[in-house]
Motif scaffolding. Structure first.
Motif, PDB file in Angstrom:
ATOM      1  N   TRP A 291      18.309  -9.323  -2.002  1.00 31.86           N
ATOM      2  CA  TRP A 291      19.051  -8.983  -3.265  1.00 31.86           C
ATOM      3  C   TRP A 291      19.270 -10.123  -4.092  1.00 31.86           C
ATOM      4  O   TRP A 291      18.916 -10.150  -5.095  1.00 31.86           O
ATOM      5  CB  TRP A 291      20.194  -8.076  -3.224  1.00 31.86           C
ATOM      6  CG  TRP A 291      19.899  -6.687  -2.882  1.00 31.86           C
ATOM      7  CD1 TRP A 291      18.622  -5.985  -2.793  1.00 31.86           C
ATOM      8  CD2 TRP A 291      20.971  -5.735  -2.308  1.00 31.86           C
ATOM      9  NE1 TRP A 291      18.960  -4.705  -2.235  1.00 31.86           N
ATOM     10  CE2 TRP A 291      20.352  -4.498  -2.076  1.00 31.86           C
ATOM     11  CE3 TRP A 291      22.308  -5.896  -1.948  1.00 31.86           C
ATOM     12  CZ2 TRP A 291      20.860  -3.258  -1.661  1.00 31.86           C
ATOM     13  CZ3 TRP A 291      22.787  -4.701  -1.359  1.00 31.86           C
ATOM     14  CH2 TRP A 291      22.307  -3.272  -1.464  1.00 31.86           C
TER      15      TRP A 291
ATOM     16  N   ASP B 102      25.943  -8.879  -5.579  1.00 30.51           N
ATOM     17  CA  ASP B 102      27.383  -8.875  -5.355  1.00 30.51           C
ATOM     18  C   ASP B 102      27.917  -7.295  -5.665  1.00 30.51           C
ATOM     19  O   ASP B 102      28.890  -6.898  -4.814  1.00 30.51           O
ATOM     20  CB  ASP B 102      28.311  -9.920  -6.000  1.00 30.51           C
ATOM     21  CG  ASP B 102      27.882 -11.225  -5.342  1.00 30.51           C
ATOM     22  OD1 ASP B 102      27.565 -11.234  -4.236  1.00 30.51           O
ATOM     23  OD2 ASP B 102      28.303 -12.129  -5.892  1.00 30.51           O
TER      24      ASP B 102
ATOM     25  N   ARG C 107      26.295  -4.507  -6.098  1.00 29.22           N
ATOM     26  CA  ARG C 107      25.527  -3.537  -5.115  1.00 29.22           C
ATOM     27  C   ARG C 107      26.286  -3.645  -3.814  1.00 29.22           C
ATOM     28  O   ARG C 107      26.845  -2.501  -3.283  1.00 29.22           O
ATOM     29  CB  ARG C 107      24.173  -3.826  -4.778  1.00 29.22           C
ATOM     30  CG  ARG C 107      23.201  -3.629  -5.951  1.00 29.22           C
ATOM     31  CD  ARG C 107      21.804  -3.517  -5.471  1.00 29.22           C
ATOM     32  NE  ARG C 107      21.007  -3.323  -6.738  1.00 29.22           N
ATOM     33  CZ  ARG C 107      19.668  -2.734  -6.777  1.00 29.22           C
ATOM     34  NH1 ARG C 107      19.192  -2.900  -5.517  1.00 29.22           N
ATOM     35  NH2 ARG C 107      19.074  -2.567  -7.751  1.00 29.22           N
ATOM     36  N   LEU C 108      26.667  -4.583  -3.150  1.00 32.06           N
ATOM     37  CA  LEU C 108      27.375  -4.836  -1.838  1.00 32.06           C
ATOM     38  C   LEU C 108      28.900  -4.365  -2.095  1.00 32.06           C
ATOM     39  O   LEU C 108      29.457  -3.451  -1.067  1.00 32.06           O
ATOM     40  CB  LEU C 108      27.499  -6.251  -1.241  1.00 32.06           C
ATOM     41  CG  LEU C 108      28.017  -6.659   0.072  1.00 32.06           C
ATOM     42  CD1 LEU C 108      27.287  -5.568   1.131  1.00 32.06           C
ATOM     43  CD2 LEU C 108      28.096  -8.035   0.396  1.00 32.06           C
TER      44      LEU C 108
ATOM     45  N   ARG D  55      30.673  -1.560   0.065  1.00 34.25           N
ATOM     46  CA  ARG D  55      31.930  -1.738   0.851  1.00 34.25           C
ATOM     47  C   ARG D  55      33.189  -0.957   0.462  1.00 34.25           C
ATOM     48  O   ARG D  55      34.168  -0.589   1.315  1.00 34.25           O
ATOM     49  CB  ARG D  55      32.431  -3.168   0.671  1.00 34.25           C
ATOM     50  CG  ARG D  55      31.332  -4.121   1.781  1.00 34.25           C
ATOM     51  CD  ARG D  55      31.483  -5.518   1.446  1.00 34.25           C
ATOM     52  NE  ARG D  55      31.000  -6.424   2.472  1.00 34.25           N
ATOM     53  CZ  ARG D  55      30.904  -7.696   2.225  1.00 34.25           C
ATOM     54  NH1 ARG D  55      31.410  -8.174   1.419  1.00 34.25           N
ATOM     55  NH2 ARG D  55      30.087  -8.288   3.136  1.00 34.25           N
TER      56      ARG D  55
ATOM     57  N   LEU E 221      26.184  -1.590   7.032  1.00 34.62           N
ATOM     58  CA  LEU E 221      26.840  -2.689   6.164  1.00 34.62           C
ATOM     59  C   LEU E 221      26.382  -4.144   6.616  1.00 34.62           C
ATOM     60  O   LEU E 221      26.305  -4.929   5.648  1.00 34.62           O
ATOM     61  CB  LEU E 221      28.334  -2.575   5.969  1.00 34.62           C
ATOM     62  CG  LEU E 221      28.937  -1.457   5.206  1.00 34.62           C
ATOM     63  CD1 LEU E 221      30.407  -1.383   5.575  1.00 34.62           C
ATOM     64  CD2 LEU E 221      28.772  -1.470   3.718  1.00 34.62           C
TER      65      LEU E 221
ATOM     66  N   LEU F 133      22.920  -4.434   4.898  1.00 33.33           N
ATOM     67  CA  LEU F 133      22.972  -4.615   3.554  1.00 33.33           C
ATOM     68  C   LEU F 133      23.708  -6.042   3.124  1.00 33.33           C
ATOM     69  O   LEU F 133      23.127  -6.461   2.129  1.00 33.33           O
ATOM     70  CB  LEU F 133      23.264  -3.286   2.772  1.00 33.33           C
ATOM     71  CG  LEU F 133      22.437  -2.128   2.989  1.00 33.33           C
ATOM     72  CD1 LEU F 133      23.023  -0.998   2.165  1.00 33.33           C
ATOM     73  CD2 LEU F 133      21.009  -2.326   2.811  1.00 33.33           C
ATOM     74  N   THR F 134      24.675  -6.333   3.926  1.00 33.78           N
ATOM     75  CA  THR F 134      25.431  -7.538   3.734  1.00 33.78           C
ATOM     76  C   THR F 134      24.225  -8.659   3.917  1.00 33.78           C
ATOM     77  O   THR F 134      24.136  -9.811   2.990  1.00 33.78           O
ATOM     78  CB  THR F 134      26.376  -7.883   4.538  1.00 33.78           C
ATOM     79  OG1 THR F 134      27.668  -6.980   4.316  1.00 33.78           O
ATOM     80  CG2 THR F 134      27.281  -9.175   4.310  1.00 33.78           C
TER      81      THR F 134
ATOM     82  N   ALA G 112      22.011  -8.715   0.606  1.00 35.35           N
ATOM     83  CA  ALA G 112      23.043  -9.151  -0.552  1.00 35.35           C
ATOM     84  C   ALA G 112      22.960 -10.724  -0.503  1.00 35.35           C
ATOM     85  O   ALA G 112      22.747 -11.158  -1.440  1.00 35.35           O
ATOM     86  CB  ALA G 112      24.038  -8.483  -0.444  1.00 35.35           C
TER      87      ALA G 112
END
Length: 260
Positions: free
Chosen positions: A122, A132, A134-135, A139, A179, A182-183, A186
């Motif tokens: 990302w 940031d 999107r993440l 969260r 998470l 996707l972290t 990101a």
């Protein structure tokens, strides 16, 4: 579903057909079931393999601190365990990020690449602010009502015949594992990998992709030497499910042009 152990981690995968190996790498919030129409269509001519990444589907949970490099090494380990490398790697969305990291670390594992509606991370493809945002949105979702469904996955309503599949995958998502993945996406910027790719590469993009817009596809085409871009009209981000016939036709044509 079959299972192998890679570096102490259980990795589940689906395998069908015979012929040159084609390995499918799914997107975030999915598992190998997302590739059902591709496995069904292409198993007449190829050995098709779809993994469940660590933390998804039938695979084991990821440890704390599991990084993008760990996903790539797990995938490379699966290819070694199944004795299919070098092979064609097909990824969508987050799966593209995993494949790019695999290519960085294990370039000899890839005979050719098919990158669909994806990202060089990302951060690499969308910029730090969007990554940031999107993440943070993921969260901030409360644990007791976590929804792994991201907005803009399809150009219109999800295809009715795949709604049960999408619901089944969403029901099996492990919040912490998603998470973690996707972290990693990101924070990733793999733009520098694109110009190092030296194997045949096919890009497939939905013309109406709202998650990874066509500008990202054009960046990939510009940076990857010799890459071809096929755009599917009227299609969004999850092009393999929204337009499976068109997606499969593009994929089969590419595979036949670049045989093992």
């Amino acid at each position: 579903m079959d299972v192998v152990e890679i570096d102490g981690l259980r990795i589940a995968f689906r395998r069908a057909g015979s012929g040159p190996a084609v390995v499918f790498v799914h997107g975030g919030g999915e598992d190998g079931r997302a590739w059902t129409p591709q496995l069904d269509a292409l198993s007449d001519e190829f050995t098709v393999i779809a993994w469940d990444e660590p933390g998804a589907g039938g695979s084991g949970d990821v440890a704390e601190g599991f990084a993008l490099s760990d996903y790539a090494d797990s995938l490379a380990g699966l290819l070694r365990a199944l004795d299919v490398a070098p092979c064609t790697l097909v990824g969508l969305s987050w799966g593209v990020t995993v494949i790019l990291e695999l290519y960085r670390r294990h370039p000899a594992a890839a005979r050719s690449l098919v990158l669909a509606d994806g990202y060089a991370g990302w951060r690499g493809s969308l910029g730090p602010a969007e990554a940031d945002t999107r993440l943070a949105g993921l969260r901030d979702q409360p644990a007791d009502s976590f929804d792994p469904t991201l907005p803009g996955l399809f150009a219109g309503p999800p295809p009715a015949k795949f709604v049960p599949l999408l619901e089944a995958m969403a029901a099996d998502v492990r919040r912490d594992s998603m998470l973690t993945a996707l972290t990693a996406m990101a924070h990733a910027d793999l733009t520098d990998v694109l110009e190092t790719i030296q194997v045949p590469t096919q890009l497939i993009w939905g013309a109406l992709d709202a998650r990874s817009p066509l500008s990202v596809a054009h960046d990939f085409q510009r940076l990857i030497p010799g890459a071809d871009l096929a755009v599917i009209p009227g299609c969004g981000h999850v092009s393999n499910l929204e337009a499976p016939e068109a997606f499969n036709d593009i994929l089969r044509f590419f595979l036949r042009r670049h045989p093992a």
